[in-house]
Design a protein around this motif. Sequence first.
Motif, mmCIF file in Angstrom:
data_model
loop_
_atom_site.group_PDB
_atom_site.id
_atom_site.type_symbol
_atom_site.label_atom_id
_atom_site.label_comp_id
_atom_site.label_asym_id
_atom_site.label_seq_id
_atom_site.Cartn_x
_atom_site.Cartn_y
_atom_site.Cartn_z
ATOM 1 N N HIS A 32 -0.586 -6.669 -3.247
ATOM 2 C CA HIS A 32 -0.786 -5.798 -2.104
ATOM 3 C C HIS A 32 -2.110 -5.048 -2.165
ATOM 4 C CE1 HIS A 32 3.387 -6.847 -1.850
ATOM 5 N NE2 HIS A 32 3.554 -6.166 -0.741
ATOM 6 N N PRO B 163 -1.777 -3.271 3.592
ATOM 7 C CA PRO B 163 -0.641 -2.690 2.863
ATOM 8 C C PRO B 163 -0.980 -1.287 2.352
ATOM 9 C CG PRO B 163 -1.067 -4.933 2.133
ATOM 10 C CD PRO B 163 -2.209 -4.548 3.010
ATOM 11 N N VAL C 57 3.830 -10.233 3.233
ATOM 12 C CA VAL C 57 2.790 -9.238 3.495
ATOM 13 C C VAL C 57 1.550 -9.806 4.178
ATOM 14 C CG1 VAL C 57 1.649 -9.458 1.233
ATOM 15 C CG2 VAL C 57 1.601 -7.258 2.448
#
Length: 264
Positions: free
Chosen positions: A145, A166, A213
């Motif tokens: 992330h 993120p 993500v």
Amino acid sequence: MTATAGAWHPGSYLRFAGERARPFVELVARVGAEAPRTVVDLGCGEGSLTASLAQRWPGAQVTGIDSSPEMLAAAAASAVPGRVAFEAGDVADWAPREPVDVVVSNAVLHWVPGHPELMARWARALPPGGWLAVQVPGNFGSPTHALLAELCRAPGWGGRLDDVAPRPDTVLAPAGYAEVLAGAGLVPDVWETTYLHVLTGADPVLAWVRSTVLRPVLARLDEEDAARLTEAYAEALRAAYPVRPDGTTLLPFRRVFAVGTRPA
């Protein structure tokens, strides 16, 4: 899954079905309901795990809620007339029409801004003896992330990706979820687990994040820019998660679990 940019692809998500199922199983195992009448799975995805709740509680009416047409189409194969049903809906807007004995939400709430208040609202709606069980990824500070966030904020993207990068504060620490549950009148049971997934194949960590993500980031870009960002991200992931001598790649993945019950 709750509404986010880009379509969900059940096939891509299910590539790691075993790894993604284990937290669900361990979450539900801590729910002590003996004979619930109604069970709701919020963000049910492709439905196979939702259907397993009907096996855990044979007398319950189980309903899965999801906003993705692609996931609901796949979930239809797991429907059982009178036992397991699936409905379209965004978890951010969901409220029980009648008392629900068990509410489950697995790997969904990190997509919902302000989800702790949403959890509190669900908790307050539980009847005496009711249960709420939630699991969220807790790896927003990990290289998967952090590297993507760094790329999203690089000058070359002109601010186009700032709001989908993120954020390390996307989810609470375990103590934060314990406070949410206790503040809503539940008895909390909260813990965290770091799984060490052993992945194989070319760029396996990139393959993992493609269905999670990375999705909303690529949805903002045209094909050429998406390919450019993906290659830069893949290179960074290879350095952060190197291939081991046996050809496998290790992916540590932290998850946070929060279960609460309203005393009878």
